[in-house]
Design an enzyme around this catalytic site. Structure first.
Site, short mmCIF file in Angstrom:
data_model
loop_
_atom_site.label_atom_id
_atom_site.label_comp_id
_atom_site.label_asym_id
_atom_site.label_seq_id
_atom_site.Cartn_x
_atom_site.Cartn_y
_atom_site.Cartn_z
N HIS A 243 -7.04 3.59 -48.43
CA HIS A 243 -6.80 2.16 -48.22
C HIS A 243 -5.46 1.95 -47.51
O HIS A 243 -5.37 1.19 -46.52
CB HIS A 243 -6.81 1.46 -49.59
CG HIS A 243 -6.50 0.00 -49.55
ND1 HIS A 243 -7.47 -0.97 -49.55
CD2 HIS A 243 -5.32 -0.66 -49.52
CE1 HIS A 243 -6.90 -2.16 -49.53
NE2 HIS A 243 -5.59 -1.99 -49.52
N GLU A 244 -4.41 2.63 -47.98
CA GLU A 244 -3.08 2.44 -47.37
C GLU A 244 -3.04 3.01 -45.95
O GLU A 244 -2.37 2.45 -45.08
CB GLU A 244 -2.01 3.10 -48.24
CG GLU A 244 -1.87 2.50 -49.64
CD GLU A 244 -1.53 1.02 -49.61
OE1 GLU A 244 -0.90 0.57 -48.64
OE2 GLU A 244 -1.93 0.31 -50.56
N HIS A 247 -4.27 0.42 -43.64
CA HIS A 247 -3.29 -0.63 -43.35
C HIS A 247 -2.38 -0.19 -42.20
O HIS A 247 -2.01 -0.99 -41.34
CB HIS A 247 -2.43 -0.92 -44.59
CG HIS A 247 -3.07 -1.85 -45.58
ND1 HIS A 247 -3.74 -2.99 -45.21
CD2 HIS A 247 -3.10 -1.82 -46.94
CE1 HIS A 247 -4.18 -3.62 -46.29
NE2 HIS A 247 -3.81 -2.92 -47.36
N GLU A 296 -7.23 -6.94 -46.62
CA GLU A 296 -7.53 -6.05 -47.76
C GLU A 296 -8.98 -5.57 -47.70
O GLU A 296 -9.27 -4.39 -47.92
CB GLU A 296 -7.27 -6.78 -49.08
CG GLU A 296 -5.81 -7.12 -49.34
CD GLU A 296 -4.93 -5.89 -49.51
OE1 GLU A 296 -5.46 -4.78 -49.62
OE2 GLU A 296 -3.70 -6.05 -49.51
#
Length: 376
Positions: A243-244, A247, A296
């Site tokens: 997930h990071e 980003h 997100e």
């Protein structure tokens, strides 16, 4: 045949009169006008054939009736100024036929002036409204504008900002790039970066009990000890890392800081002035940054794809929401404040689990029990 008009106030000007004019009244009478001074003197009649007309006054809506003294034609002309707009209109409409051509010329002049006034008012209105319209357009299209700006910031400048982060973080005793936990999580990170990574990532483990992890532009990822202690297994940490990473790859952090920091940061980045001070200021903003729900969700979905692409089971990405839910009441789940969890996000990830062949997934090649020991 002319019509008579009531006497209206006017100012008389002439060679033997005060420069500011003398108060009088004027009325249309027969084929001329009749003037009477305010001091009560005798009336003076001026034949229409001697008169010329023009507009006077601040807004050019008054009426001047001018004539020359026939006995002294070389002397300056006399003039009667009717400055009140309505009174001027009454006098003009009552003038005799001999002045019809002058009347029509004044009407054309009035029409041109009306057009100019409307254009002027429109210009003033536009000047007043333009800043508001530009502000409204900026607010409505800020995301598109930020996208255009971010797309023009080269990765090399983003990496200059990243070097500023690393200088700051390396000097922070709470952050480490060594030790057992760093080695273990580095193995997971390297696996996730086997395909399709635009950045060289730098991993920090933070001596912080909060359940949190975050990513900064250019490929800096920080994972707290608190998150590693709370994660049920390495798969949940892999889900957080995926997930990071997304980003970073999708430049969500850079977009947010451009949006918040404005032109100063953009100019600094464009000019290559990503100094340590600037990086420190930006870093502090990014650590507590809250991304939009769209960002997100995008990081969730593309992070899921990244896990699948390296044959890692994405089930941990969904189950980490369960871990957060258990820890939510303890005050340690900092991840929730910057990465808003939702049942919908977890449900969306679990729905995708049914669409993938999980038999092909490989475990992460890490040794020892979970969580990994903190000892070096």
């Amino acid at each position: 045949m002319s019509s008579a008009s009531p006497a209206v106030d006017c100012l008389l000007f002439g060679p033997d009169l005060p420069p500011v004019g003398e108060a009088a009244t004027v009325a249309v009478a027969g084929d001329g006008i009749l003037l009477r001074r305010a001091d009560g003197g005798a009336s003076t009649r001026i034949d229409a054939s001697l008169l010329t007309l023009r507009r006077v006054g601040f807004d050019e809506r008054g009426l001047e009736l001018a004539w020359r003294d026939l006995e002294h034609p070389d002397h300056p002309a006399y003039a009667c100024h009717v400055l009140d707009r309505d009174c001027a209109s009454h006098v003009l409409n009552a003038l005799p036929e001999a002045l019809r051509a002058d009347q029509r010329e004044l009407q054309r002049f009035d029409e041109r002036q009306a057009v100019k006034r409307r254009a002027g008012l429109a210009g003033v209105a536009l000047m007043i409204a333009l800043p508001l319209l530009l502000l409204l357009a900026f607010v409505l299209h800020i995301d598109a504008l930020v996208t255009v700006i971010v797309d023009r910031i080269p990765i090399s400048q983003e990496l200059a900002l990243t070097r500023g982060f690393i200088e700051k973080f390396d000097a922070d005793p709470k952050l480490r790039r060594t030790g057992n936990r760093h080695r273990v999580i580095s193995v997971v990170l390297e696996r996730l970066l086997e395909h399709d990574a635009a950045y060289d990532y730098t991993l920090y483990i933070a001596n912080d009990p909060q359940i949190n992890a975050y990513a900064l532009p250019g490929g800096v990822i920080v994972v707290n000890d608190g998150l590693l202690d709370a994660a049920a297994n390495v798969g949940e940490v892999a889900g957080v890392l995926a997930h990071e990473i997304q980003h970073v790859e999708l430049r969500h952090g850079l977009r947010s800081v451009v949006k918040q920091s404005g032109l100063a940061l953009v100019i600094a980045l464009m000019a290559g002035d990503a100094s340590g001070t600037l990086a420190g200021e930006v870093g502090q903003r990014l650590i507590g940054l809250r991304f939009s729900r769209d960002a997100e969700r995008q990081a969730d979905q593309t992070g899921f794809d990244r896990l699948v692409s390296v044959e890692a089971d994405p089930a941990g990405m969904a189950s980490f929401f369960d871990t957060l839910a258990r820890e939510e009441g303890t005050g340690q789940a900092e991840f929730l404040s910057t990465h808003p969890a939702s049942e919908q996000r977890a449900a969306a990830l679990r729905a995708r689990l049914d669409e993938v062949d999980r038999s092909a997934f490989r475990p992460f090649d890490i040794a020892g029990d979970w969580p990994p020991e903190r000892a070096p």
